[in-house]
Design a protein around this motif. Structure first.
Motif, PDB file in Angstrom:
ATOM      1  N   TYR A   8       0.741  -1.321   0.543  1.00  0.00           N
ATOM      2  CA  TYR A   8       0.250  -0.115  -0.321  1.00  0.00           C
ATOM      3  C   TYR A   8       1.352   1.456  -0.225  1.00  0.00           C
ATOM      4  O   TYR A   8       1.445   1.294   0.743  1.00  0.00           O
ATOM      5  CB  TYR A   8      -1.026  -0.168   0.833  1.00  0.00           C
ATOM      6  CG  TYR A   8      -1.488   0.698   1.323  1.00  0.00           C
ATOM      7  CD1 TYR A   8      -2.606   1.563   0.814  1.00  0.00           C
ATOM      8  CD2 TYR A   8      -1.432   2.414   2.819  1.00  0.00           C
ATOM      9  CE1 TYR A   8      -3.904   2.645   0.724  1.00  0.00           C
ATOM     10  CE2 TYR A   8      -2.012   2.912   2.916  1.00  0.00           C
ATOM     11  CZ  TYR A   8      -3.099   3.267   2.229  1.00  0.00           C
ATOM     12  OH  TYR A   8      -3.897   3.990   2.154  1.00  0.00           O
ATOM     13  N   LYS A  11      -1.066   8.293   1.409  1.00  0.00           N
ATOM     14  CA  LYS A  11      -0.276  10.278   0.997  1.00  0.00           C
ATOM     15  C   LYS A  11       1.044  10.000   2.423  1.00  0.00           C
ATOM     16  O   LYS A  11       1.546  11.404   1.142  1.00  0.00           O
ATOM     17  CB  LYS A  11      -1.147  10.640   1.802  1.00  0.00           C
ATOM     18  CG  LYS A  11      -2.193  10.693   1.696  1.00  0.00           C
ATOM     19  CD  LYS A  11      -3.413  11.499   1.910  1.00  0.00           C
ATOM     20  CE  LYS A  11      -3.681  11.723   3.408  1.00  0.00           C
ATOM     21  NZ  LYS A  11      -4.722  10.247   3.307  1.00  0.00           N
ATOM     22  N   ALA A  12       1.498   9.394   3.066  1.00  0.00           N
ATOM     23  CA  ALA A  12       2.905   9.679   3.819  1.00  0.00           C
ATOM     24  C   ALA A  12       3.891   8.201   4.094  1.00  0.00           C
ATOM     25  O   ALA A  12       5.075   8.860   4.289  1.00  0.00           O
ATOM     26  CB  ALA A  12       2.457  10.466   5.425  1.00  0.00           C
ATOM     27  N   LYS A  13       3.210   7.430   4.148  1.00  0.00           N
ATOM     28  CA  LYS A  13       4.210   6.066   3.952  1.00  0.00           C
ATOM     29  C   LYS A  13       3.994   5.446   3.045  1.00  0.00           C
ATOM     30  O   LYS A  13       2.669   5.305   2.447  1.00  0.00           O
ATOM     31  CB  LYS A  13       3.824   5.493   5.474  1.00  0.00           C
ATOM     32  CG  LYS A  13       4.179   6.224   6.838  1.00  0.00           C
ATOM     33  CD  LYS A  13       4.286   5.767   8.255  1.00  0.00           C
ATOM     34  CE  LYS A  13       2.365   5.557   9.183  1.00  0.00           C
ATOM     35  NZ  LYS A  13       1.660   6.540   8.742  1.00  0.00           N
ATOM     36  N   HIS A  69       2.449  -1.525  17.540  1.00  0.00           N
ATOM     37  CA  HIS A  69       3.108  -2.434  17.107  1.00  0.00           C
ATOM     38  C   HIS A  69       4.314  -2.689  16.751  1.00  0.00           C
ATOM     39  O   HIS A  69       4.854  -2.959  16.190  1.00  0.00           O
ATOM     40  CB  HIS A  69       2.129  -1.842  15.492  1.00  0.00           C
ATOM     41  CG  HIS A  69       2.487  -0.735  14.864  1.00  0.00           C
ATOM     42  ND1 HIS A  69       2.450  -0.643  13.395  1.00  0.00           N
ATOM     43  CD2 HIS A  69       3.330  -0.220  14.624  1.00  0.00           C
ATOM     44  CE1 HIS A  69       2.689   0.607  13.178  1.00  0.00           C
ATOM     45  NE2 HIS A  69       3.311   0.917  14.510  1.00  0.00           N
ATOM     46  N   LYS A  82       3.973  -4.938  13.141  1.00  0.00           N
ATOM     47  CA  LYS A  82       3.214  -6.111  13.696  1.00  0.00           C
ATOM     48  C   LYS A  82       2.271  -5.513  12.076  1.00  0.00           C
ATOM     49  O   LYS A  82       1.387  -4.552  12.226  1.00  0.00           O
ATOM     50  CB  LYS A  82       2.877  -5.926  14.276  1.00  0.00           C
ATOM     51  CG  LYS A  82       3.717  -7.228  16.118  1.00  0.00           C
ATOM     52  CD  LYS A  82       3.091  -6.728  17.380  1.00  0.00           C
ATOM     53  CE  LYS A  82       4.323  -6.629  18.546  1.00  0.00           C
ATOM     54  NZ  LYS A  82       3.717  -6.598  19.581  1.00  0.00           N
ATOM     55  N   GLU A 179      -3.918   5.494  15.393  1.00  0.00           N
ATOM     56  CA  GLU A 179      -5.214   5.140  15.440  1.00  0.00           C
ATOM     57  C   GLU A 179      -4.944   3.379  15.775  1.00  0.00           C
ATOM     58  O   GLU A 179      -3.577   2.967  16.170  1.00  0.00           O
ATOM     59  CB  GLU A 179      -4.534   4.332  13.470  1.00  0.00           C
ATOM     60  CG  GLU A 179      -4.661   5.996  12.637  1.00  0.00           C
ATOM     61  CD  GLU A 179      -4.552   5.648  11.120  1.00  0.00           C
ATOM     62  OE1 GLU A 179      -4.053   4.697  10.693  1.00  0.00           O
ATOM     63  OE2 GLU A 179      -4.904   6.934  10.423  1.00  0.00           O
TER      64      GLU A 179
HETATM   65  P1  ADP Z   1      -2.581   6.803   4.639  1.00  0.00           P
HETATM   66  O1  ADP Z   1      -3.529   5.507   4.239  1.00  0.00           O
HETATM   67  O2  ADP Z   1      -3.949   8.177   5.173  1.00  0.00           O
HETATM   68  O3  ADP Z   1      -2.603   8.027   3.501  1.00  0.00           O
HETATM   69  P2  ADP Z   1      -0.419   6.203   5.863  1.00  0.00           P
HETATM   70  O4  ADP Z   1       0.561   7.106   3.855  1.00  0.00           O
HETATM   71  O5  ADP Z   1       0.581   6.978   6.769  1.00  0.00           O
HETATM   72  O6  ADP Z   1      -1.745   6.636   5.813  1.00  0.00           O
HETATM   73  O7  ADP Z   1      -0.421   4.707   5.182  1.00  0.00           O
HETATM   74  C1  ADP Z   1       0.068   4.309   5.817  1.00  0.00           C
HETATM   75  C2  ADP Z   1      -1.134   2.985   5.845  1.00  0.00           C
HETATM   76  O8  ADP Z   1      -0.904   2.251   6.938  1.00  0.00           O
HETATM   77  C3  ADP Z   1      -2.361   4.033   6.611  1.00  0.00           C
HETATM   78  O9  ADP Z   1      -3.397   3.539   5.858  1.00  0.00           O
HETATM   79  C4  ADP Z   1      -2.334   3.017   8.027  1.00  0.00           C
HETATM   80  O10 ADP Z   1      -3.502   2.489   8.584  1.00  0.00           O
HETATM   81  C5  ADP Z   1      -1.856   1.547   7.829  1.00  0.00           C
HETATM   82  N1  ADP Z   1      -1.032   1.084   8.796  1.00  0.00           N
HETATM   83  C6  ADP Z   1      -0.444   2.074  10.192  1.00  0.00           C
HETATM   84  N2  ADP Z   1      -0.211   0.852  10.641  1.00  0.00           N
HETATM   85  C7  ADP Z   1      -0.045  -0.328  10.067  1.00  0.00           C
HETATM   86  C8  ADP Z   1       0.038  -2.000  10.504  1.00  0.00           C
HETATM   87  N3  ADP Z   1       1.079  -2.517  12.209  1.00  0.00           N
HETATM   88  N4  ADP Z   1      -0.671  -2.441   9.724  1.00  0.00           N
HETATM   89  C9  ADP Z   1      -1.551  -2.514   8.706  1.00  0.00           C
HETATM   90  N5  ADP Z   1      -1.207  -1.471   8.476  1.00  0.00           N
HETATM   91  C10 ADP Z   1      -0.831  -0.292   9.374  1.00  0.00           C
END
Ligand code: ADP
Ligand code: UDP
Length: 235
Positions: A8, A11-13, A69, A82, A179
Motif C-alpha cells: 500500500y 499519503k505519508a508512508k 505495533h 506487526k 489509529e
Molecule cells: P494514509 O492511508 O492516510 O494516506 P499513510 O500514508 O500513513 O496514511 O499510510 C499508512 C497506512 O498504513 C495507513 O492506512 C495506516 O492505517 C496503515 N497502517 C499503519 N500501521 C499499520 C500496521 N501495523 N498494519 C497495517 N496497516 C498499518
C-alpha cells in the motif's frame, strides 16, 4: 528483515510485506498532504523525523503498558511493525481547542478544556473522514464494544503519558490523532505519532511546531519538525 512487495502506498508512508505474514515494513516519506489530499508538498527530512519520533514515543508507551505495533527500527525511514487490521476509526484526543473543533464550536484556538475530549472519525478518504460516534461504529460493525472500550482507555492513557512528556520539553500537546488495529484478538496502537498527527505548541511563544505550519502556509515547517525532534533528545 527484507521488504518483499509494496502492499500500500499512502499519503505519508509506504507499506511493504515481508517473508513473515505477521510483519510489515513501513517506510516514511517526506511527502505531505492536507485537506484530504487537496494540498500537496514536501517537508524535507520529515520521513526520518516521523519514523524515529514515532518509535521513540511507542517505546515509552509500551513501558506504560500500552501495546503497540512496533517491532524494530530498521533505519532512519523504515520500521518493522506487526501487521494489524486497522480499525477504520481515527481516534482524536484534544486538550485545547484548535482546528476543526475550534471552527465547529465557534471558539478561538488554544483554550484549555477542563478535561480532555475524545472523538472518532470514520477513516474514509472519499467521504473526507466524517465525524462519527461510537453508536455509528457499533451499528456499522466498524468495531466491537470491547474494542471501543479498549481503545478509549488506551487513547486517554496515551494522552496522559504524552502530555507529561511534552510538558518536560516545554511543549503543550493541543490535540492528536491515533489509529488502532486488531492483532491476534488484541487491540494495539498502530500507525504513527508525529508532528503530522499532533498539534504541538511551544509553551512560552505559543509557536506551532507541527503540520499546521504546512497546512496554513506559515513557513518554517522543516525547522519546526527539527525543533521538536531536537527537544526529544534522541541519540
Ligand atoms: P494514509 O492511508 O492516510 O494516506 P499513510 O500514508 O500513513 O496514511 O499510510 C499508512 C497506512 O498504513 C495507513 O492506512 C495506516 O492505517 C496503515 N497502517 C499503519 N500501521 C499499520 C500496521 N501495523 N498494519 C497495517 N496497516 C498499518
Ligand atoms: N489529524 C490527523 N489526520 C487527519 C485529521 C486530523 O493526524 O486526517 C490530527 C491533526 O493533526 C490534529 C488532530 O488530529 O492534531 C485534530 O485534527 P482536527 O479534527 O482539528 O482536524 P483538522 O483541523 O486537522 O482538519
Amino acid at each position: 528483515m527484507e521488504k518483499k512487495e509494496l502492499l500500500y502506498e499512502g499519503k505519508a508512508k509506504k507499506v511493504y510485506t515481508t517473508e513473515d505474514p505477521d510483519v510489515l515494513i513501513v517506510s516514511y516519506k517526506d511527502d505531505a498532504t492536507a485537506f484530504n489530499g487537496l494540498k500537496k508538498g514536501t517537508i524535507v527530512g520529515k520521513g526520518a523525523i516521523n519514523n524515529r519520533m514515532t518509535n521513540f514515543i511507542f517505546r515509552k508507551l509500551e513501558e506504560k503498558g500500552i501495546p503497540t505495533h512496533l517491532i524494530q527500527e530498521l533505519n532512519d525511514r523504515e520500521t518493522a511493525v506487526k501487521k494489524v487490521e486497522i480499525l477504520p476509526l481515527e481516534v482524536i484526543v484534544r486538550n485545547y481547542s484548535a482546528g476543526s473543533f475550534a471552527k465547529k464550536m465557534g471558539m478561538e484556538e488554544g483554550i484549555k478544556f477542563s478535561r480532555p475530549t475524545l472523538e472518532f472519525s470514520y477513516k474514509n478518504d472519499d467521504l473526507g473522514d466524517p465525524f462519527i460516534n461510537s453508536y455509528y461504529a457499533l451499528a456499522l460493525d466498524l468495531a466491537t464494544q470491547e474494542e471501543i472500550d479498549a481503545l478509549t482507555k488506551y487513547a486517554f492513557l496515551v494522552n496522559e503519558v504524552l502530555q507529561e512528556y511534552f510538558d518536560g520539553l516545554n511543549i503543550d500537546l493541543i490535540d492528536f490523532k491515533i489509529e488502532f488495529g486488531r492483532y491476534h484478538g488484541q487491540v494495539i496502537l498502530a500507525d504513527e505519532i508525529s508532528p503530522d498527527t499532533c498539534r504541538l505548541w511551544d509553551k512560552d511563544t505559543r509557536e506551532k511546531l507541527d503540520k499546521d505550519r504546512f497546512r496554513r502556509d506559515l513557513g518554517g515547517t522543516e525547522d519546526a519538525y527539527e525543533e521538536v525532534f531536537g527537544r526529544l533528545g534522541i541519540q
